[in-house]
Design a protein around this motif. Structure first.
Motif, PDB file in Angstrom:
ATOM      1  N   TRP A 179       0.825  -1.209   0.000  1.00 53.79           N
ATOM      2  CA  TRP A 179       0.000   0.000   0.000  1.00 53.79           C
ATOM      3  C   TRP A 179       0.862   1.263   0.000  1.00 53.79           C
ATOM      4  O   TRP A 179       0.594   2.209  -0.727  1.00 53.79           O
ATOM      5  CB  TRP A 179      -0.947  -0.008   1.211  1.00 53.79           C
ATOM      6  CG  TRP A 179      -2.085  -0.964   1.026  1.00 53.79           C
ATOM      7  CD1 TRP A 179      -1.996  -2.312   0.848  1.00 53.79           C
ATOM      8  CD2 TRP A 179      -3.478  -0.636   0.958  1.00 53.79           C
ATOM      9  NE1 TRP A 179      -3.248  -2.862   0.689  1.00 53.79           N
ATOM     10  CE2 TRP A 179      -4.185  -1.846   0.761  1.00 53.79           C
ATOM     11  CE3 TRP A 179      -4.205   0.550   1.070  1.00 53.79           C
ATOM     12  CZ2 TRP A 179      -5.567  -1.894   0.659  1.00 53.79           C
ATOM     13  CZ3 TRP A 179      -5.598   0.502   0.970  1.00 53.79           C
ATOM     14  CH2 TRP A 179      -6.264  -0.705   0.761  1.00 53.79           C
ATOM     15  N   SER A 180       1.906   1.274   0.812  1.00 54.62           N
ATOM     16  CA  SER A 180       2.778   2.448   0.855  1.00 54.62           C
ATOM     17  C   SER A 180       3.455   2.647  -0.491  1.00 54.62           C
ATOM     18  O   SER A 180       3.550   3.775  -0.992  1.00 54.62           O
ATOM     19  CB  SER A 180       3.832   2.289   1.957  1.00 54.62           C
ATOM     20  OG  SER A 180       4.721   3.373   1.967  1.00 54.62           O
ATOM     21  N   ALA A 185       3.933   5.616  -5.625  1.00 54.74           N
ATOM     22  CA  ALA A 185       3.834   5.706  -7.096  1.00 54.74           C
ATOM     23  C   ALA A 185       2.833   6.780  -7.499  1.00 54.74           C
ATOM     24  O   ALA A 185       3.047   7.527  -8.466  1.00 54.74           O
ATOM     25  CB  ALA A 185       3.420   4.345  -7.674  1.00 54.74           C
ATOM     26  N   VAL A 186       1.744   6.884  -6.758  1.00 52.62           N
ATOM     27  CA  VAL A 186       0.732   7.908  -7.026  1.00 52.62           C
ATOM     28  C   VAL A 186       1.321   9.302  -6.792  1.00 52.62           C
ATOM     29  O   VAL A 186       1.233  10.186  -7.655  1.00 52.62           O
ATOM     30  CB  VAL A 186      -0.501   7.679  -6.107  1.00 52.62           C
ATOM     31  CG1 VAL A 186      -1.417   8.888  -6.106  1.00 52.62           C
ATOM     32  CG2 VAL A 186      -1.260   6.410  -6.538  1.00 52.62           C
ATOM     33  N   ARG A 195      -6.942   8.128  -2.294  1.00 58.43           N
ATOM     34  CA  ARG A 195      -6.543   8.643  -1.000  1.00 58.43           C
ATOM     35  C   ARG A 195      -6.050   7.554  -0.033  1.00 58.43           C
ATOM     36  O   ARG A 195      -5.102   7.771   0.724  1.00 58.43           O
ATOM     37  CB  ARG A 195      -7.742   9.379  -0.383  1.00 58.43           C
ATOM     38  CG  ARG A 195      -7.333  10.275   0.737  1.00 58.43           C
ATOM     39  CD  ARG A 195      -8.357  11.346   1.065  1.00 58.43           C
ATOM     40  NE  ARG A 195      -7.945  12.002   2.295  1.00 58.43           N
ATOM     41  CZ  ARG A 195      -6.968  12.902   2.361  1.00 58.43           C
ATOM     42  NH1 ARG A 195      -6.349  13.277   1.262  1.00 58.43           N
ATOM     43  NH2 ARG A 195      -6.624  13.432   3.508  1.00 58.43           N
ATOM     44  N   ALA A 196      -6.679   6.373  -0.083  1.00 60.00           N
ATOM     45  CA  ALA A 196      -6.314   5.315   0.871  1.00 60.00           C
ATOM     46  C   ALA A 196      -4.844   4.911   0.717  1.00 60.00           C
ATOM     47  O   ALA A 196      -4.168   4.618   1.700  1.00 60.00           O
ATOM     48  CB  ALA A 196      -7.213   4.099   0.677  1.00 60.00           C
ATOM     49  N   PHE A 197      -4.344   4.937  -0.523  1.00 60.61           N
ATOM     50  CA  PHE A 197      -2.959   4.530  -0.754  1.00 60.61           C
ATOM     51  C   PHE A 197      -1.988   5.651  -0.394  1.00 60.61           C
ATOM     52  O   PHE A 197      -0.921   5.422   0.163  1.00 60.61           O
ATOM     53  CB  PHE A 197      -2.782   4.071  -2.211  1.00 60.61           C
ATOM     54  CG  PHE A 197      -3.550   2.816  -2.496  1.00 60.61           C
ATOM     55  CD1 PHE A 197      -2.978   1.576  -2.287  1.00 60.61           C
ATOM     56  CD2 PHE A 197      -4.875   2.866  -2.933  1.00 60.61           C
ATOM     57  CE1 PHE A 197      -3.683   0.405  -2.514  1.00 60.61           C
ATOM     58  CE2 PHE A 197      -5.594   1.704  -3.159  1.00 60.61           C
ATOM     59  CZ  PHE A 197      -5.005   0.471  -2.951  1.00 60.61           C
ATOM     60  N   VAL A 198      -2.384   6.882  -0.720  1.00 61.85           N
ATOM     61  CA  VAL A 198      -1.564   8.031  -0.347  1.00 61.85           C
ATOM     62  C   VAL A 198      -1.453   8.100   1.183  1.00 61.85           C
ATOM     63  O   VAL A 198      -0.370   8.313   1.742  1.00 61.85           O
ATOM     64  CB  VAL A 198      -2.170   9.335  -0.912  1.00 61.85           C
ATOM     65  CG1 VAL A 198      -1.464  10.553  -0.346  1.00 61.85           C
ATOM     66  CG2 VAL A 198      -2.083   9.313  -2.443  1.00 61.85           C
ATOM     67  N   PRO A 254      -5.740  -5.697  -4.015  1.00 62.76           N
ATOM     68  CA  PRO A 254      -7.057  -5.071  -4.156  1.00 62.76           C
ATOM     69  C   PRO A 254      -7.253  -4.484  -5.560  1.00 62.76           C
ATOM     70  O   PRO A 254      -6.272  -4.081  -6.218  1.00 62.76           O
ATOM     71  CB  PRO A 254      -7.051  -3.949  -3.112  1.00 62.76           C
ATOM     72  CG  PRO A 254      -5.853  -4.154  -2.269  1.00 62.76           C
ATOM     73  CD  PRO A 254      -4.907  -5.017  -3.013  1.00 62.76           C
ATOM     74  N   ALA A 255      -8.517  -4.440  -5.987  1.00 67.16           N
ATOM     75  CA  ALA A 255      -8.847  -3.942  -7.341  1.00 67.16           C
ATOM     76  C   ALA A 255      -8.272  -2.543  -7.564  1.00 67.16           C
ATOM     77  O   ALA A 255      -7.721  -2.243  -8.631  1.00 67.16           O
ATOM     78  CB  ALA A 255     -10.368  -3.941  -7.531  1.00 67.16           C
ATOM     79  N   GLN A 256      -8.376  -1.698  -6.537  1.00 67.28           N
ATOM     80  CA  GLN A 256      -7.886  -0.328  -6.702  1.00 67.28           C
ATOM     81  C   GLN A 256      -6.372  -0.291  -6.912  1.00 67.28           C
ATOM     82  O   GLN A 256      -5.852   0.554  -7.631  1.00 67.28           O
ATOM     83  CB  GLN A 256      -8.245   0.507  -5.466  1.00 67.28           C
ATOM     84  CG  GLN A 256      -9.249   1.595  -5.793  1.00 67.28           C
ATOM     85  CD  GLN A 256      -9.447   2.539  -4.614  1.00 67.28           C
ATOM     86  OE1 GLN A 256      -9.241   2.171  -3.470  1.00 67.28           O
ATOM     87  NE2 GLN A 256      -9.855   3.763  -4.921  1.00 67.28           N
ATOM     88  N   MET A 257      -5.661  -1.223  -6.264  1.00 68.80           N
ATOM     89  CA  MET A 257      -4.208  -1.281  -6.455  1.00 68.80           C
ATOM     90  C   MET A 257      -3.891  -1.747  -7.873  1.00 68.80           C
ATOM     91  O   MET A 257      -2.947  -1.273  -8.508  1.00 68.80           O
ATOM     92  CB  MET A 257      -3.573  -2.218  -5.419  1.00 68.80           C
ATOM     93  CG  MET A 257      -2.062  -2.048  -5.303  1.00 68.80           C
ATOM     94  SD  MET A 257      -1.266  -3.296  -4.252  1.00 68.80           S
ATOM     95  CE  MET A 257      -1.666  -2.718  -2.620  1.00 68.80           C
ATOM     96  N   GLN A 258      -4.729  -2.648  -8.380  1.00 62.61           N
ATOM     97  CA  GLN A 258      -4.548  -3.098  -9.769  1.00 62.61           C
ATOM     98  C   GLN A 258      -4.786  -1.943 -10.739  1.00 62.61           C
ATOM     99  O   GLN A 258      -4.071  -1.796 -11.733  1.00 62.61           O
ATOM    100  CB  GLN A 258      -5.485  -4.266 -10.060  1.00 62.61           C
ATOM    101  CG  GLN A 258      -5.103  -5.519  -9.264  1.00 62.61           C
ATOM    102  CD  GLN A 258      -6.044  -6.702  -9.505  1.00 62.61           C
ATOM    103  OE1 GLN A 258      -6.773  -6.724 -10.483  1.00 62.61           O
ATOM    104  NE2 GLN A 258      -6.013  -7.658  -8.589  1.00 62.61           N
ATOM    105  N   ASP A 259      -5.774  -1.107 -10.415  1.00 55.07           N
ATOM    106  CA  ASP A 259      -6.039   0.054 -11.268  1.00 55.07           C
ATOM    107  C   ASP A 259      -4.845   1.003 -11.297  1.00 55.07           C
ATOM    108  O   ASP A 259      -4.463   1.516 -12.357  1.00 55.07           O
ATOM    109  CB  ASP A 259      -7.273   0.822 -10.761  1.00 55.07           C
ATOM    110  CG  ASP A 259      -8.555   0.010 -10.930  1.00 55.07           C
ATOM    111  OD1 ASP A 259      -8.533  -0.997 -11.691  1.00 55.07           O
ATOM    112  OD2 ASP A 259      -9.574   0.368 -10.309  1.00 55.07           O
ATOM    113  N   ILE A 260      -4.260   1.238 -10.107  1.00 60.75           N
ATOM    114  CA  ILE A 260      -3.088   2.129 -10.056  1.00 60.75           C
ATOM    115  C   ILE A 260      -1.950   1.519 -10.873  1.00 60.75           C
ATOM    116  O   ILE A 260      -1.278   2.208 -11.651  1.00 60.75           O
ATOM    117  CB  ILE A 260      -2.612   2.359  -8.606  1.00 60.75           C
ATOM    118  CG1 ILE A 260      -3.722   2.982  -7.747  1.00 60.75           C
ATOM    119  CG2 ILE A 260      -1.383   3.265  -8.573  1.00 60.75           C
ATOM    120  CD1 ILE A 260      -3.399   3.028  -6.252  1.00 60.75           C
TER     121      ILE A 260
END
Lengths: 330, 330
Positions: A179-180, A185-186, A195-198, A254-260
């Motif tokens: 996650w970090s 990367a973002v 926001r959750a990853f940031v 997670p799907a959102q991490m795949q999107d990033i």
């Protein structure tokens, strides 16, 4: 007159204007009193309870520009992160954090708000882990430097080192992975979301209580994930003289991490396997051990071989794992 | 062929060439194993004996250019001094040093010999005090930074703070006073002798065992002299809410120190009363207490007054006492 707005003495705005003793007062006012800290800041040394008759201790240094950036993280977040990183080391030995000492280098022209908010972040993260700042030192210098020593109590438990993993043991992890790194990367591309990853990059959430709990579950080896899972499992493999194989299908991406990952052209599994700084806890357990749901089984301990110490699905991971603090972000 | 002189791999010469893990190996090879350090460097955290069930802890940061100069002090001497400064804080609480943690910032182009010799100095000073390095962290940065956390054990003694001095107590000191400051004055003028004073500046000799012994003698307040005697007695006066008067005739100003004073145009009493870094130990004792010969009685504790907290022969000392680390050498 009560309504007068003039005549207030000007509040010092930089640490140089406030002076050493003024800054120390400002910082110590932000520290909790706890039962474990028998004598806090203000004397030659602090006195901290060590009921186990042993004390666990770990030191880390963070430098501006190298470990944090003032334009990416607030002082508060740097404080949370610096404390979390040290407190996670205490938990990863199977101990409960008791106190923390802070060495701080600050430039004279730094606004006082910066170290004050740093201390708020450190104190808040200490509170999450049941710890508190017991003392420290502040000096003036060019580069903001945050040196933290965390202390902890084993409460009668035997410390779990990196050296006890045995072939046949299972590898399990609890906490966040990748996650970090995804948040980094973002941020590196100038974005502020998702926001959750940031947030995960700015403020890790180590599962402190999982460390002592892992000892009670019979963990044979343990560490926190600070350099990246493959690198940190490599430390266990080296110290235990074993090979460790992880199965990529066992990780939660997670799907959102795949999107990033898709957006920035990176396989998100890379973040999960090699991203540091989330301070998840990874441990090895005897194969028959029933683990609570918070532990995700991700691999197993094998006999040593001439090949890689850590493999993914039986093969060496072909991308750089972790990073050498001297070699840069290779 | 055995006599071949060619073909040897080139030894890495800078910390950047050696890399993080190579440097850590180089440093840890110079550390003593001691019974108190149950688990030393190489894991998430160290484990140190704390038989008293309390641990005494103190942190200090030294920066190149601010606290030491590479052209005045060898790396070895910086190590001795950095360790001594922290170990003296432990002794000044009445505790026995048990272990030390080292946070180190080094530039990539620094020769490996520098941190290696620093570690030799730290280890040797630890040995004098009965302590050893238990762990640490090494990172790359611009300014050489030495952050040390020392731990100690009270062995059942109650810690002696700065806050227990009572009117009527005597003030006594053991160790050196003004020697480091006189040595600094010599070095600042480009000289290398008298050697005893230059050595005292490079390598203080705190009377470690005097700290716990002072507790057994009934010390009511204690500190080590790091900022200068008047400044450090000021800390005791503040914390104890008393006034302290010292008698200038009670101090030992050696003939050689008087000669240096004459040569550089400074009253050597200034060095004795305001020079820091010798890490003498100053304590207050009940007036009836018979003190061993190593303690020199230099003053007494009085009721607080509106005047100065610390007086010399009944009057405020009219020169700057000690120094504020943010305000410079004022």
């Amino acid at each position: 007159m009560l309504s007068s707005t003039g005549g207030h003495p000007r509040t010092p705005e930089t640490v140089g204007e406030l002076g050493e003793f003024g800054l120390i007062r400002e910082l110590t006012s932000r520290i909790d009193a706890t039962p474990a800290v028998r004598l806090g800041p203000g004397d030659d040394a602090a006195v901290i309870a060590a009921p186990d008759r042993r004390v666990v201790a770990s030191t880390d240094i963070l430098l501006e520009g190298r470990h944090f950036r003032r334009d990416w993280s607030t002082a508060y977040d740097v404080g949370r992160k610096a404390a979390a990183q040290n407190l996670a080391d205490i938990a990863a030995m199977g101990a409960v954090p008791t106190a923390l000492l802070l060495g701080l280098v600050v430039p004279a022209d730094l606004p006082v708000t910066w170290p004050a908010e740093l201390m708020d972040g450190i104190s808040d993260e200490c509170r999450v882990a049941g710890s508190a700042v017991a003392g420290g030192d502040v000096v003036r210098g060019e580069t903001i430097t945050v040196s933290i020593t965390a202390l902890g109590d084993l409460q009668g438990r035997e410390p779990v080192t990196r050296g006890g993993a045995r072939p046949g043991d299972v590898v399990a992890v609890t906490g966040w992975l990748g996650w970090s790194a995804a948040g980094h990367a973002v941020l590196a591309r100038g974005f502020r979301s998702p926001r959750a990853f940031v947030e995960a990059h700015r403020r890790p959430e180590p599962p402190y209580d999982a460390g002592p709990a892992a000892v009670d579950l019979g963990a044979t080896a343990m560490t926190d994930v600070s350099d990246g899972l493959i690198a940190d499992l490599g430390h266990i493999a080296d110290a235990s003289r074993v090979r460790i194989d992880v199965r990529s299908a066992d990780f939660d991406v997670p799907a959102q991490m795949q999107d990033i990952g898709q957006a920035v052209g990176v396989d998100p599994l890379q973040w999960v396997l090699t991203g540091g700084e989330d301070h998840a806890i990874v441990a090895t357990f005897p194969p028959d051990r029933k683990l609570p749901a918070r532990w995700r089984r991700v691999g197993e301990v094998l006999h040593p071989s001439a090949q890689s110490r850590v493999t993914v699905d039986g093969a060496p991971w072909d991308r750089a794992g972790g990073w050498d603090h001297f070699g840069g972000d290779s």
